[in-house]
Design a protein around this motif. Structure first.
Motif, mmCIF file in Angstrom:
data_model
loop_
_atom_site.group_PDB
_atom_site.id
_atom_site.type_symbol
_atom_site.label_atom_id
_atom_site.label_comp_id
_atom_site.label_asym_id
_atom_site.label_seq_id
_atom_site.Cartn_x
_atom_site.Cartn_y
_atom_site.Cartn_z
ATOM 1 N N TYR A 175 7.966 0.011 -19.346
ATOM 2 C CA TYR A 175 7.681 -0.515 -18.013
ATOM 3 C C TYR A 175 7.898 0.548 -16.942
ATOM 4 N N LEU A 176 7.110 0.391 -15.873
ATOM 5 C CA LEU A 176 7.281 1.169 -14.652
ATOM 6 C C LEU A 176 7.612 0.211 -13.524
ATOM 7 N N TYR A 177 8.437 0.689 -12.572
ATOM 8 C CA TYR A 177 8.750 -0.111 -11.398
ATOM 9 C C TYR A 177 8.472 0.715 -10.153
ATOM 10 N N GLY A 178 7.930 0.029 -9.146
ATOM 11 C CA GLY A 178 7.558 0.713 -7.916
ATOM 12 C C GLY A 178 8.249 0.121 -6.707
ATOM 13 N N ALA A 179 8.614 0.999 -5.746
ATOM 14 C CA ALA A 179 9.256 0.611 -4.489
ATOM 15 C C ALA A 179 8.225 0.653 -3.377
ATOM 16 N N VAL A 180 8.149 -0.409 -2.563
ATOM 17 C CA VAL A 180 7.005 -0.593 -1.669
ATOM 18 C C VAL A 180 7.450 -0.909 -0.244
ATOM 19 N N TYR A 181 6.672 -0.398 0.692
ATOM 20 C CA TYR A 181 6.695 -0.806 2.098
ATOM 21 C C TYR A 181 5.275 -1.283 2.447
ATOM 22 N N PRO A 182 5.049 -2.302 3.278
ATOM 23 C CA PRO A 182 6.064 -3.125 3.948
ATOM 24 C C PRO A 182 6.494 -4.303 3.091
ATOM 25 N N LYS A 183 7.284 -5.185 3.687
ATOM 26 C CA LYS A 183 7.801 -6.423 3.098
ATOM 27 C C LYS A 183 8.857 -6.178 2.032
ATOM 28 N N GLY A 184 9.257 -4.912 1.847
ATOM 29 C CA GLY A 184 10.390 -4.613 0.985
ATOM 30 C C GLY A 184 10.255 -5.139 -0.428
ATOM 31 N N LYS A 185 9.098 -4.897 -1.043
ATOM 32 C CA LYS A 185 8.824 -5.449 -2.364
ATOM 33 C C LYS A 185 8.980 -4.412 -3.474
ATOM 34 N N MET A 186 9.000 -4.924 -4.714
ATOM 35 C CA MET A 186 8.901 -4.091 -5.902
ATOM 36 C C MET A 186 7.793 -4.649 -6.794
ATOM 37 N N PHE A 187 7.201 -3.755 -7.593
ATOM 38 C CA PHE A 187 6.232 -4.213 -8.592
ATOM 39 C C PHE A 187 6.604 -3.659 -9.959
ATOM 40 N N GLU A 188 6.080 -4.332 -10.968
ATOM 41 C CA GLU A 188 6.267 -3.913 -12.364
ATOM 42 C C GLU A 188 4.911 -3.615 -12.972
ATOM 43 N N TYR A 189 4.852 -2.571 -13.800
ATOM 44 C CA TYR A 189 3.626 -2.254 -14.534
ATOM 45 C C TYR A 189 3.971 -2.108 -16.005
ATOM 46 N N ASP A 190 3.289 -2.883 -16.844
ATOM 47 C CA ASP A 190 3.475 -2.838 -18.289
ATOM 48 C C ASP A 190 2.517 -1.794 -18.860
ATOM 49 N N THR A 191 3.037 -0.709 -19.376
ATOM 50 C CA THR A 191 2.184 0.386 -19.849
ATOM 51 C C THR A 191 1.461 0.045 -21.142
ATOM 52 N N GLU A 192 1.865 -1.018 -21.829
ATOM 53 C CA GLU A 192 1.172 -1.411 -23.061
ATOM 54 C C GLU A 192 0.040 -2.383 -22.782
ATOM 55 N N THR A 193 0.260 -3.347 -21.874
ATOM 56 C CA THR A 193 -0.787 -4.333 -21.572
ATOM 57 C C THR A 193 -1.602 -3.949 -20.349
ATOM 58 N N ASN A 194 -1.143 -2.913 -19.615
ATOM 59 C CA ASN A 194 -1.807 -2.459 -18.392
ATOM 60 C C ASN A 194 -1.867 -3.562 -17.332
ATOM 61 N N ARG A 195 -0.812 -4.339 -17.220
ATOM 62 C CA ARG A 195 -0.766 -5.419 -16.251
ATOM 63 C C ARG A 195 0.328 -5.165 -15.208
ATOM 64 N N PHE A 196 -0.009 -5.536 -13.975
ATOM 65 C CA PHE A 196 0.939 -5.461 -12.874
ATOM 66 C C PHE A 196 1.618 -6.815 -12.675
ATOM 67 N N SER A 239 0.798 -1.223 0.000
ATOM 68 C CA SER A 239 0.000 0.000 0.000
ATOM 69 C C SER A 239 0.832 1.275 0.000
ATOM 70 N N PHE A 240 2.047 1.234 0.574
ATOM 71 C CA PHE A 240 2.853 2.458 0.664
ATOM 72 C C PHE A 240 3.917 2.415 -0.424
ATOM 73 N N VAL A 241 3.721 3.208 -1.457
ATOM 74 C CA VAL A 241 4.670 3.271 -2.561
ATOM 75 C C VAL A 241 5.623 4.432 -2.303
ATOM 76 N N TRP A 242 6.921 4.116 -2.200
ATOM 77 C CA TRP A 242 7.929 5.133 -1.903
ATOM 78 C C TRP A 242 8.490 5.787 -3.162
ATOM 79 N N ASP A 243 8.548 5.048 -4.250
ATOM 80 C CA ASP A 243 9.191 5.598 -5.445
ATOM 81 C C ASP A 243 8.698 4.827 -6.659
ATOM 82 N N ILE A 244 8.674 5.484 -7.797
ATOM 83 C CA ILE A 244 8.448 4.799 -9.067
ATOM 84 C C ILE A 244 9.420 5.364 -10.088
ATOM 85 N N ASP A 245 9.781 4.524 -11.055
ATOM 86 C CA ASP A 245 10.704 4.946 -12.112
ATOM 87 C C ASP A 245 10.374 4.166 -13.373
ATOM 88 N N ALA A 246 10.723 4.730 -14.520
ATOM 89 C CA ALA A 246 10.383 4.142 -15.808
ATOM 90 C C ALA A 246 11.637 3.665 -16.522
#
Length: 1019
Positions: free
Chosen positions: A323-344, A310-317
């Protein structure tokens, strides 16, 4: 207006129709509450509004009389277990996505009416919920009362109680025994009741809730970006914190606002980037939702919830914008978002045990992830994540910082932010340099690709990628802060830098600048970003009667309840976690760094850090972060704190006003690895309570909060023990308060208790709500305030819960509240963490016209004075009330809204006041006022009529002479001659030759006056 019986029928009809057409899952998103240890009341059975409350009526064709399952198979009548009779309602929900339960029929209700639902519940597995739901006139969901939630009951039937008041806009109420859509449950409900309650004596003294909007204002953003608009105009993008927050697109050169929009679901944004695909992406740091702003279409699109946190600290392309990548708290995770397919895609935890991915850097192949929290001597590492293989490489950064955040890769070098900026060789990871900077580093200059720029204090500096040489390049213009949120390159089309490529920067306060590396000149850009209301975070009532309000993440306000206005609304403070008071002074406990600011209300407000300001930073508590609790006594201020990120163990800090000295007591002297969330002082002893939580980013080592006693003079802990409260092992206890009975009172999320001040043993207690609510707090203590009326006002249960300390009976003034404060008059202020605060006012009981003149001379004036009484017997402050005066004979006396009374004509009238205060209108008893004629008043009126031309000179002289002669002879005691001149006055006034219509009103008024004068003289 539709009669209530017809409304009830309509509601039931609509509900049945809706349920036959739909089995839509019921959202499970409400707080738990509602536990009560008392047995279900006997009188409830007679007043029960529900059909088939014990499920003893036999189902027909699968239909349960009086009940409608939330979905097919969502609930059934069972004879396996029951509390009474032979049957109960069985909810067997083994799905993690579907819900279970059944709605009762809707009972018609009016706003303001109070209802109570009771049930017995037996839970074998999972979590059971008892809801009281309010619906609108169409039978659709409006809102909920605070619910009851409970887990397994060890084969026992436990009572559940929920109470609620019908809100405005609702027209009916129903009960929902429920399992929830996100959890599994195997449970039974029996003997469910819904009864209508009369208004309690407590509620009778309070009026309707009042809203005080926009309590704290600020201009603060945690994210910004530089990009290009659809017409090629360079743009700055800024997200201003608010409730909700606002996204801005602004001309980077002129500062002109080109687009702005409040973004529902985003109050704070830390992550924002301008993508090479021409769009701006940003993510909520509360909900985790990702948004896209299209400069070409000038609109914002909600792209959905990321799967990682739920807490996104940073995003970068990525460099290609795919693609976009996001930095997350808690659990120290990252996510990817495909801007063409709109999938996480969830990329998982980067390093087990590290709760934060605090910042990112993205290249065509790698993602660099800065982690936290770090402590002690452990190596601080950045993770290089291979986007193709998923492989991870650890890169050690030579820092002792708690976090590593942003990472940039330029010209074969890595730039890692960890307090200072650390430079490493991208190939070998060898450290090359480190230096202080303003938080951001620019991309390479388009005109000189070996140069990147950064700020350091008020300086603008360059760094050569080929040689590593650093050089001062210029100076920043004057700005409120130098904390940068973005640096980027733009080509100016106008202004002094027209045609040049210049560096643009935006700070956290929405300040901006342009810098020309060739000339070394810089200029400020005034971005059109106004201050906006932010979320309220803290609320306390001071001994001066003012309300002190803190904002999230910044902002302080001071509100005068008597004048109903804000005396202070200060931008750009630190974040006030709580407020304390000592000797008439106010102490703000600020995050971060646990800084204590002192304010003297007797002096003008001038916020600043340095001494001489008011408030100013009086003390900075070492190794601590959040001061959430204060107490005072014997000329001392006591402060309990939460430690810094990645650490366990709070401190006790004491300020001795007599010696003007501060002293900190380490966690090793207090409660091991626990932080302080409750303090109360009495007779040389400081009573404390704790939370097992420390700073963010570290797992607690302890399982249960503690109580302790501190000897202030002896500077040592006298006692430490658990709270012996059956059914409770709370992770947080607090706040504490010394009651008029000498006991130490305290709270958990669900219970109130009183302790023996010597042993800290429980003298009495009551569980008010579901014990699950003990887990609802981590740092902020539950408010516990003794009112002048003897009641305890608290936020136990996440509501305004009012408790009688003698009987432990309780009531609610509001079903939801985060923090509360009591006014001197007994009114309750509270916050829901939105932009507004709310007031539950003590109702205006009576008003009277306390000061008035029963006899007024004609054309005289005076001021009426009101006195009001509140329902609790305290005097009412009427300065901000709305007042309307009513005269039974407005031709005799007029009164304006300020109580200024003018005698217009001789005669008698009754005057009453209608006073509206905080939504309650009360009328005074009328007072009788007699307006009398006097010789000077009549003479003055004659003179006025002469000056306006209504009387010619001859008639004026005749009337004036008769009046004076009458007065002269009366004064001599010759009443006969006085009467002769009065008659002459009347005869001359009634001369039929004076037929001008405009004179008729004047004639009648003079006739009335002379008649009243004659009445006085002859009576």
């Amino acid at each position: 207006m539709m009669k209530r019986s017809r409304l009830a029928g309509l509601l039931v009809f609509v509900l049945v129709a809706v349920m036959l057409l739909s089995t839509q899952a019921f959202a499970d998103n409400e707080e738990s509450a509602g536990w009560n240890e008392n047995q279900v009341t006997a009188e409830a059975a007679a007043d029960n509004l529900l059909e088939n409350p014990g499920f003893e009526q036999e189902p027909t064709n699968g239909i349960i009389p009086g009940w409608i399952p939330v979905r097919a198979g969502g609930a059934a009548v069972s004879g396996d277990v029951y509390k009474s009779g032979r049957y109960s309602l069985r909810v067997d929900d083994q799905s993690a996505t579907l819900n279970g339960g059944a709605w009762s029929a809707i009972i018609a209700a009016q706003p303001g009416e109070r209802f109570r639902s009771e049930a017995y519940i037996r839970v074998e597995q999972g979590t059971a919920i008892l809801y009281m739901e309010f619906v609108n006139a169409e039978g659709k969901h409006h809102s909920y009362a605070t619910s009851w939630t409970g887990g397994p009951t060890s084969g026992q039937w436990v009572p559940a109680i929920v109470e609620g008041t019908v809100p405005e806009g609702a027209a009916g109420v129903r009960v929902l025994p429920y399992s929830g859509a996100k959890t599994t449950c195997l449970c039974n409900f029996d003997d469910i009741k819904l009864i209508k309650k009369g208004e309690s004596l407590l509620r009778q003294k309070f009026g309707p809730i009042q809203t005080i909007p926009d309590a704290v204002l600020n201009k603060l953003g945690q994210s910004a970006a530089i990009g290009t608009g659809k017409d090629g105009t360079p743009e700055s993008y800024f997200f201003a914190n608010g409730a909700p927050g606002t996204f801005y697109a602004l001309d980077a050169v002129t500062g002109e606002r080109r687009f702005s929009q409040q973004v529902t679901g985003a109050s704070i944004v830390w992550g924002m980037t301008y993508s090479p695909n021409g769009n701006v992406y940003f993510a909520s740091s509360e909900t985790g939702r990702l948004f896209r702003y299209s400069p070409s279409e000038r609109n914002i699109t909600d792209l959905g919830l990321n799967p990682s946190g739920s807490f996104v600290w940073d995003i970068d392309a990525t460099p290609d914008g795919r693609y976009l990548y996001g930095a997350v708290y808690p659990k120290g995770k990252m996510f990817e978002y495909d801007t063409e397919t709109n999938r996480f895609r969830d990329l998982g935890t980067m390093v087990p045990g590290k709760e934060y991915v605090r910042g990112l850097g993205v290249t065509d192949r790698y993602i660099y992830a800065g982690l936290g929290t770090y402590a002690g001597e452990e190596p601080r590492v950045v993770i290089r994540y291979d986007r193709t293989t998923g492989g991870k490489t650890e890169i050690v950064i030579p820092t002792q910082s708690t976090f590593i955040s942003d990472v940039h890769a330029y010209g074969g070098k890595l730039f890692a932010t960890a307090g200072s900026l650390y430079v490493l060789d991208e190939e070998t990871f060898q450290p090359l340099d480190s230096f202080g900077f303003g938080g951001q580093i620019s991309p390479p200059s388009p005109d000189e690709t070996n140069l990147v720029y950064y700020t350091s204090g008020s300086k603008i500096c360059s760094y050569r990628l080929d040689s590593g040489a650093r050089q001062e390049a210029g100076m920043l213009p004057s700005m409120a802060t130098t904390a940068m949120k973005t640096l980027g390159w733009v080509r100016a089309a106008a202004g002094e830098f027209a045609g040049k490529t210049v560096l643009a920067g935006v700070t956290s306060y929405g300040d901006s600048f342009l810098f020309d590396p060739v000339s070394g000149r810089s200029t400020a850009v005034n971005l059109e970003v106004p201050g906006s209301p932010v979320q309220t975070h803290s609320l306390k009532s001071g001994p001066d009667g003012m309300l002190y309000i803190g904002g999230y993440h910044q902002g302080v306000s001071v509100y005068d309840p008597d004048e109903k206005r804000f005396k202070v609304q200060q931008f750009h403070t630190l974040q006030p976690e709580s407020v304390g008071f000592l000797n008439g002074k106010v102490y703000f406990g600020m995050y971060g760094g646990a800084q204590i600011f002192e304010y003297d209300p007797a002096r003008p407000w001038q916020y600043g850090t340095a001494s001489g300001n008011n408030p100013y930073r009086a003390y900075d508590i070492r190794e601590q972060d959040r001061p959430y609790v204060f107490a005072s006594g014997d000329n001392k201020l006591f402060i309990g704190t939460i430690p810094d990120y990645g650490h366990l163990g709070g401190k006790l800090t004491i300020y001795d006003a007599g010696s003007n000295k501060w002293k900190e007591y380490e966690n090793s002297e207090l409660v091991h690895n626990q932080s302080i969330t409750g303090l109360a002082y009495s007779d040389g002893k400081l009573y404390g309570s704790t939370t097992i939580k420390g700073g963010l980013g570290i797992t607690p080592t302890e399982s249960e909060a503690k109580l302790f006693v501190w000897d202030v003079a002896g500077e040592r802990k006298l006692l430490e023990r658990n709270l012996e409260l059956p059914g409770h092992k709370p992770p947080m206890i607090g706040n504490l308060a010394i009651g008029p009975d000498g006991l130490v009172w305290g709270a958990t999320g669900s219970a109130v208790f009183a302790l023996d001040p010597v042993t800290l043993g429980v003298v009495k207690s009551r569980t008010l709500y579901s014990p699950n609510l003990d887990n609802s707090g981590s740092w902020r203590p539950f408010d516990l305030i003794f009112g002048d009326d003897g009641y305890i006002y608290s936020t136990i249960g996440g509501a305004i819960t009012v408790i009688d300390p003698a009987t432990l009976d309780f009531d609610q003034l509001s079903p939801k509240a985060n923090v509360i404060a009591l006014d001197k008059d007994g009114s309750v202020y509270y916050s829901l963490s939105g932009k507004d605060i709310f007031k539950v006012p003590v109702k205006l009981q009576s008003v009277q016209i306390a000061v008035y003149e029963p006899v007024l001379p004609w054309n005289g004036s005076t001021d009426l004075r009101l006195k009001g009484m509140l329902a609790n017997g305290k005097p009412a402050k009427l300065e901000a009330a709305t007042v309307r005066y009513v005269s039974s004979n407005p031709q005799v006396v007029s009164v304006d809204v300020y109580g200024h009374e003018i005698a217009l004509s001789p005669g008698r009238t009754d005057v009453r006041a209608e006073v509206t205060l905080d939504g309650t209108t009360v009328a005074s008893e009328p007072v009788s006022i007699q307006v009398i004629a006097t010789v000077p008043a009549i003479a003055g009126q004659l003179s006025e009529y002469r000056s306006t031309g209504l009387l010619d000179e001859q008639l004026y002289r005749q009337l004036d002479n008769s009046l004076r002669q009458a007065s002269h002879h009366r004064d001599k005691g010759d009443h006969v001659k006085a009467e002769q001149f009065i008659r002459k006055f009347v005869d001359d006034l009634n001369d039929t030759r004076l037929s001008d219509p405009e004179f008729e009103d004047a004639r009648r008024l003079l006739q009335t006056a002379i008649s009243d004068l004659r009445r006085q003289w002859t009576s």
